[in-house]
Scaffold this motif. Structure first.
Motif, mmCIF file in Angstrom:
data_model
loop_
_atom_site.group_PDB
_atom_site.id
_atom_site.type_symbol
_atom_site.label_atom_id
_atom_site.label_comp_id
_atom_site.label_asym_id
_atom_site.label_seq_id
_atom_site.Cartn_x
_atom_site.Cartn_y
_atom_site.Cartn_z
ATOM 1 N N LEU A 124 -5.984 15.017 8.508
ATOM 2 C CA LEU A 124 -5.810 14.868 7.066
ATOM 3 C C LEU A 124 -7.169 14.487 6.499
ATOM 4 N N VAL A 125 -7.603 15.170 5.455
ATOM 5 C CA VAL A 125 -8.877 14.872 4.820
ATOM 6 C C VAL A 125 -8.610 14.316 3.430
ATOM 7 N N LEU A 126 -8.933 13.052 3.237
ATOM 8 C CA LEU A 126 -8.816 12.414 1.928
ATOM 9 C C LEU A 126 -10.195 12.368 1.287
ATOM 10 N N THR A 127 -10.273 12.789 0.042
ATOM 11 C CA THR A 127 -11.531 12.699 -0.692
ATOM 12 C C THR A 127 -11.381 11.627 -1.756
ATOM 13 N N ILE A 128 -12.172 10.573 -1.592
ATOM 14 C CA ILE A 128 -12.134 9.436 -2.509
ATOM 15 C C ILE A 128 -13.542 9.207 -3.038
ATOM 16 N N ALA A 129 -13.698 9.248 -4.349
ATOM 17 C CA ALA A 129 -15.006 9.063 -4.982
ATOM 18 C C ALA A 129 -16.042 10.009 -4.368
ATOM 19 N N LYS A 130 -15.637 11.271 -4.220
ATOM 20 C CA LYS A 130 -16.493 12.340 -3.713
ATOM 21 C C LYS A 130 -16.882 12.174 -2.236
ATOM 22 N N LYS A 131 -16.218 11.280 -1.555
ATOM 23 C CA LYS A 131 -16.489 11.086 -0.132
ATOM 24 C C LYS A 131 -15.307 11.576 0.684
ATOM 25 N N ASP A 132 -15.572 12.492 1.630
ATOM 26 C CA ASP A 132 -14.523 13.032 2.490
ATOM 27 C C ASP A 132 -14.275 12.103 3.675
ATOM 28 N N LEU A 133 -13.026 11.728 3.856
ATOM 29 C CA LEU A 133 -12.631 10.863 4.959
ATOM 30 C C LEU A 133 -11.620 11.616 5.816
ATOM 31 N N SER A 156 -2.445 3.425 -3.793
ATOM 32 C CA SER A 156 -2.292 2.201 -4.579
ATOM 33 C C SER A 156 -2.180 1.014 -3.644
ATOM 34 N N ILE A 157 -2.845 -0.062 -4.029
ATOM 35 C CA ILE A 157 -2.743 -1.307 -3.285
ATOM 36 C C ILE A 157 -2.508 -2.406 -4.303
ATOM 37 N N ASP A 158 -1.332 -2.989 -4.256
ATOM 38 C CA ASP A 158 -0.865 -3.905 -5.291
ATOM 39 C C ASP A 158 -0.873 -3.162 -6.625
ATOM 40 N N SER A 159 -1.628 -3.620 -7.600
ATOM 41 C CA SER A 159 -1.621 -2.975 -8.916
ATOM 42 C C SER A 159 -2.775 -2.006 -9.098
ATOM 43 N N LYS A 160 -3.617 -1.864 -8.096
ATOM 44 C CA LYS A 160 -4.783 -0.993 -8.209
ATOM 45 C C LYS A 160 -4.449 0.407 -7.694
ATOM 46 N N LYS A 161 -4.834 1.423 -8.479
ATOM 47 C CA LYS A 161 -4.571 2.807 -8.091
ATOM 48 C C LYS A 161 -5.895 3.566 -8.010
ATOM 49 N N ILE A 162 -6.106 4.276 -6.891
ATOM 50 C CA ILE A 162 -7.330 5.041 -6.675
ATOM 51 C C ILE A 162 -6.959 6.505 -6.507
ATOM 52 N N ASN A 163 -7.474 7.350 -7.364
ATOM 53 C CA ASN A 163 -7.171 8.773 -7.298
ATOM 54 C C ASN A 163 -7.856 9.425 -6.091
ATOM 55 N N VAL A 164 -7.157 10.374 -5.491
ATOM 56 C CA VAL A 164 -7.692 11.097 -4.337
ATOM 57 C C VAL A 164 -7.355 12.577 -4.473
ATOM 58 N N THR A 165 -8.081 13.383 -3.735
ATOM 59 C CA THR A 165 -7.653 14.745 -3.457
ATOM 60 C C THR A 165 -7.516 14.838 -1.950
ATOM 61 N N TRP A 166 -6.770 15.816 -1.491
ATOM 62 C CA TRP A 166 -6.531 15.870 -0.062
ATOM 63 C C TRP A 166 -6.389 17.307 0.429
ATOM 64 N N ASP A 167 -6.566 17.455 1.736
ATOM 65 C CA ASP A 167 -6.420 18.756 2.377
ATOM 66 C C ASP A 167 -6.111 18.531 3.848
ATOM 67 N N VAL A 224 0.840 -1.199 0.000
ATOM 68 C CA VAL A 224 0.000 0.000 0.000
ATOM 69 C C VAL A 224 0.877 1.252 0.000
ATOM 70 N N VAL A 225 0.562 2.168 -0.901
ATOM 71 C CA VAL A 225 1.302 3.427 -1.007
ATOM 72 C C VAL A 225 0.303 4.583 -1.072
ATOM 73 N N LEU A 226 0.582 5.627 -0.311
ATOM 74 C CA LEU A 226 -0.217 6.848 -0.323
ATOM 75 C C LEU A 226 0.645 7.973 -0.884
ATOM 76 N N VAL A 227 0.198 8.576 -1.992
ATOM 77 C CA VAL A 227 0.939 9.665 -2.613
ATOM 78 C C VAL A 227 0.133 10.955 -2.492
ATOM 79 N N LEU A 228 0.753 11.959 -1.889
ATOM 80 C CA LEU A 228 0.113 13.262 -1.716
ATOM 81 C C LEU A 228 0.940 14.302 -2.465
ATOM 82 N N ASP A 229 0.398 14.795 -3.566
ATOM 83 C CA ASP A 229 1.110 15.772 -4.380
ATOM 84 C C ASP A 229 0.854 17.195 -3.886
ATOM 85 N N SER A 230 1.739 18.098 -4.260
ATOM 86 C CA SER A 230 1.664 19.478 -3.778
ATOM 87 C C SER A 230 0.433 20.230 -4.297
#
Length: 218
Positions: free
Chosen positions: A147-156, A130-141, A117-123
């Motif tokens: 830390l607020v991760l937004t995945i598929a329009k859901k804020d976590l 990413s988990i294994d070969s699957k990659k899920i796009n996020v936005t963050w703040d 599992v890898v979490l990438v937070l760009d500037s």
């Protein structure tokens, strides 16, 4: 000098017992061995004992975007405490060890393992998980200590703590299930495992599930 050595020895003997007994018992043993004239010194030693036993606390420092930007590799689960008073209230590390083992089993069932599992937070506030070969796009703040991760329009939203290249994310069992559900399909099939974690945490105030990440060198 002899007095200090005696106190140190008593603390060293008390620490292993704390894994299955309340910290208050340890502190009483230490306190009973010192006179009122050395109360300041004993308080310092008591604090040291507690600090050694409590390694994961909720983050209390305000986050900055610069510090979070980068690539974070998942390393292990953890149990996070609201404060250093929680461990004494729940009866020692035996409880947290049990919860952490349940958390580990839950995560490994869905492939959430160290190195996978890898979490990438760009500037620019974009990124991905990413988990294994699957990659899920996020936005963050960031929101104060969260830390607020937004995945598929859901804020976590999850508490975040940074220390020496390590990122700790802490959340309730329900939020943990929300997080993994957002990035892993079919997670509902093991909802029963998550319910065990929820039941365990509900018995103890001030406990959270944690995910530990290490920052990849640039």
């Amino acid at each position: 000098m002899i007095f200090r050595m005696a106190i140190t020895a008593m603390v060293a003997l008390a620490v292993p017992a704390a894994a299955n007994a309340q910290l208050s018992d340890v502190l009483k043993k230490v306190a009973s061995s010192v006179s009122s004239s050395s109360s300041s010194s004993s308080t310092s030693k008591v604090t040291s004992v507690v600090s050694d036993l409590v390694s994961n606390l909720l983050g209390s420092n305000k986050l900055t975007e610069d510090n979070l930007t980068g690539t974070w590799n998942y390393t292990e689960p953890s149990v996070v405490l609201e404060s250093d008073n929680v461990l004494s209230k729940i009866g020692g590390t035996a409880v947290t060890n049990k919860i952490q083992e349940q958390e580990k089993n839950f995560l490994e069932k869905i492939g959430f393992k160290a190195g996978s599992v890898v979490l990438v937070l760009d500037s620019d506030k974009s990124g991905y998980v990413s988990i294994d070969s699957k990659k899920i796009n996020v936005t963050w703040d960031v929101d104060d200590t969260d830390l607020v991760l937004t995945i598929a329009k859901k804020d976590l939203k999850m508490n975040a703590s940074l220390s020496s290249g390590t990122l700790q994310l802490a959340m309730s069992a329900d939020k943990m299930l929300d997080l993994v559900s957002a990035i892993i399909s079919g997670v509902s099939n093991i909802a029963s495992s998550a319910s065990i974690l929820t039941t365990l945490l509900s018995k103890y105030d001030g406990l959270y599930l944690g995910l530990q990440f290490s920052k990849e060198s640039e």
